[in-house]
Write a protein that holds these residues in place. Structure first.
Motif, PDB file in Angstrom:
ATOM      1  N   ALA A 239       0.668  -1.370  -0.130  1.00 13.36           N
ATOM      2  CA  ALA A 239       0.048   0.043  -0.175  1.00 13.36           C
ATOM      3  C   ALA A 239       0.866   1.375  -0.184  1.00 13.36           C
ATOM      4  N   PHE A 240       1.740   1.199   0.808  1.00 14.75           N
ATOM      5  CA  PHE A 240       2.593   2.769   1.112  1.00 14.75           C
ATOM      6  C   PHE A 240       3.596   2.760  -0.193  1.00 14.75           C
ATOM      7  N   THR A 241       4.084   1.612  -0.556  1.00 15.02           N
ATOM      8  CA  THR A 241       4.886   1.913  -1.801  1.00 15.02           C
ATOM      9  C   THR A 241       4.194   2.334  -2.960  1.00 15.02           C
ATOM     10  N   ALA A 242       2.929   1.808  -3.177  1.00 11.84           N
ATOM     11  CA  ALA A 242       2.050   2.283  -4.302  1.00 11.84           C
ATOM     12  C   ALA A 242       1.932   4.047  -3.940  1.00 11.84           C
ATOM     13  N   MET A 243       1.358   4.336  -2.907  1.00 13.47           N
ATOM     14  CA  MET A 243       1.044   5.421  -2.529  1.00 13.47           C
ATOM     15  C   MET A 243       2.274   6.261  -2.696  1.00 13.47           C
ATOM     16  N   GLN A 244       3.516   6.076  -2.437  1.00 15.61           N
ATOM     17  CA  GLN A 244       4.701   6.765  -2.497  1.00 15.61           C
ATOM     18  C   GLN A 244       5.309   6.901  -4.066  1.00 15.61           C
ATOM     19  N   MET A 245       5.149   5.881  -4.536  1.00 16.47           N
ATOM     20  CA  MET A 245       5.938   5.714  -5.981  1.00 16.47           C
ATOM     21  C   MET A 245       5.058   5.967  -7.118  1.00 16.47           C
ATOM     22  N   PHE A 246       3.619   5.817  -7.106  1.00 11.72           N
ATOM     23  CA  PHE A 246       2.749   6.146  -8.088  1.00 11.72           C
ATOM     24  C   PHE A 246       2.632   7.502  -8.578  1.00 11.72           C
ATOM     25  N   PRO A 247       2.771   8.474  -7.670  1.00 11.99           N
ATOM     26  CA  PRO A 247       2.862   9.893  -8.062  1.00 11.99           C
ATOM     27  C   PRO A 247       4.235  10.282  -8.967  1.00 11.99           C
ATOM     28  N   MET A 248       5.192   9.423  -8.353  1.00  5.88           N
ATOM     29  CA  MET A 248       6.649   9.909  -9.293  1.00  5.88           C
ATOM     30  C   MET A 248       6.577   9.239 -10.499  1.00  5.88           C
ATOM     31  N   TYR A 249       5.842   8.156 -10.900  1.00  2.00           N
ATOM     32  CA  TYR A 249       5.656   7.410 -11.695  1.00  2.00           C
ATOM     33  C   TYR A 249       4.912   8.039 -12.989  1.00  2.00           C
ATOM     34  N   MET A 250       3.744   8.537 -12.620  1.00  2.00           N
ATOM     35  CA  MET A 250       3.087   9.546 -13.436  1.00  2.00           C
ATOM     36  C   MET A 250       3.811  10.668 -13.725  1.00  2.00           C
ATOM     37  N   ASN A 251       4.820  11.171 -13.035  1.00  2.00           N
ATOM     38  CA  ASN A 251       5.319  12.533 -13.397  1.00  2.00           C
ATOM     39  C   ASN A 251       6.705  12.437 -14.324  1.00  2.00           C
ATOM     40  N   ARG A 252       6.914  10.920 -14.373  1.00  2.00           N
ATOM     41  CA  ARG A 252       8.210  10.719 -15.098  1.00  2.00           C
ATOM     42  C   ARG A 252       7.914  11.147 -16.791  1.00  2.00           C
TER      43      ARG A 252
END
Length: 254
Positions: A239-252
């Motif tokens: 859960a926390f990996t998805a919440m932390q990494m998803f915005p960064m993934y979308m920002n790439r």
């Protein structure tokens, strides 16, 4: 790095919205790189919060048990709000200072879950404990979801430091209400109705009391304890990996 290609791969810059002027008659908001961070630095800044949170989690629970859930949540929230308030200034001064504040933020929040468990052990009628605990913890998840959904719009509309200022200011107001309205036990509450007080006390006194203390280390010899630990670690990691990494993934960039 020796080669330009390697430098470009490692120097992935964080995208922070900054308003800039335009020659066009219509105002526009451009994204430009305020911080030249490598991907490793970005990962460190996101993950270091959990260093303090995990290491001091049990300590925070002990503090809540020793001094009361009211004081623990009041001071942890107040300290966390102050850290969020000064974080935008600090990270602009020093990356190391920013990392230190993120670790301190994790430490300040480390006992919050244990404090709420302690609170409902004193306040909740026996038949309502499970519901109230689930209600509280689902509220934490809802808050994270709401922040992620609204965060992008807030950053784009007002600039990235505002996403730290808004929770900080709201927490200051919440801490004031918490301090003046919440009591450590139902017996100390000044406006509680007698019927509610009697219900809580009667169900609480009817709980079974332990005649002997259970060794903390002995808990780890029970399979259900390990099942609970493994399940929580797996769920929280995903859960926390998805919440932390998803915005960064979308920002790439593509």
């Amino acid at each position: 790095m020796n080669s330009n290609n390697s430098s470009e791969l490692e120097a992935e810059k964080s995208q922070c919205p900054v308003e800039s002027s335009s020659n066009s008659s219509e105002p526009e908001i451009f994204l430009k790189n305020e911080f030249s961070w490598t991907e490793k630095q970005e990962m460190l800044l996101l993950g270091c919060y959990y260093y303090g949170y995990v290491i001091f989690h049990m300590v925070g629970g002990w503090i809540g048990f020793k001094f009361g859930f009211k004081k623990l949540l009041f001071w942890s929230s107040l300290i966390g709000a102050f850290i969020n308030l000064v974080f935008p200034f600090s990270i602009r001064l020093s990356f190391t200072f920013g990392v230190a504040l993120r670790i301190a933020l994790g430490i300040s929040h480390s006992g919050s879950s244990a404090a709420m468990t302690e609170a409902w052990s004193k306040w909740a009628p026996q038949d309502e404990k499970s519901f109230l605990l689930n209600f509280i913890f689902s509220g934490m998840t809802f808050g994270l979801l709401l922040t992620n959904l609204a965060g992008g719009w807030i950053i784009q509309s007002f600039n990235w430091p505002v996403i730290f200022y808004i929770p900080a200011i709201c927490t200051f107001f919440w801490a004031a209400i918490w301090h003046f309205r919440v009591s450590e036990t139902p017996e100390k509450h000044k406006t509680i109705e007698k019927e509610e007080l009697d219900l809580i006390i009667s169900t609480r006194s009817g709980q079974k009391t332990m005649k002997k203390k259970i060794s903390f280390l002995k808990l780890f010899t029970y399979l259900p304890v390990w099942g609970f630990i493994i399940g929580c670690v797996g769920k929280d990691f995903a859960a926390f990996t998805a919440m932390q990494m998803f915005p960064m993934y979308m920002n790439r960039k593509g």
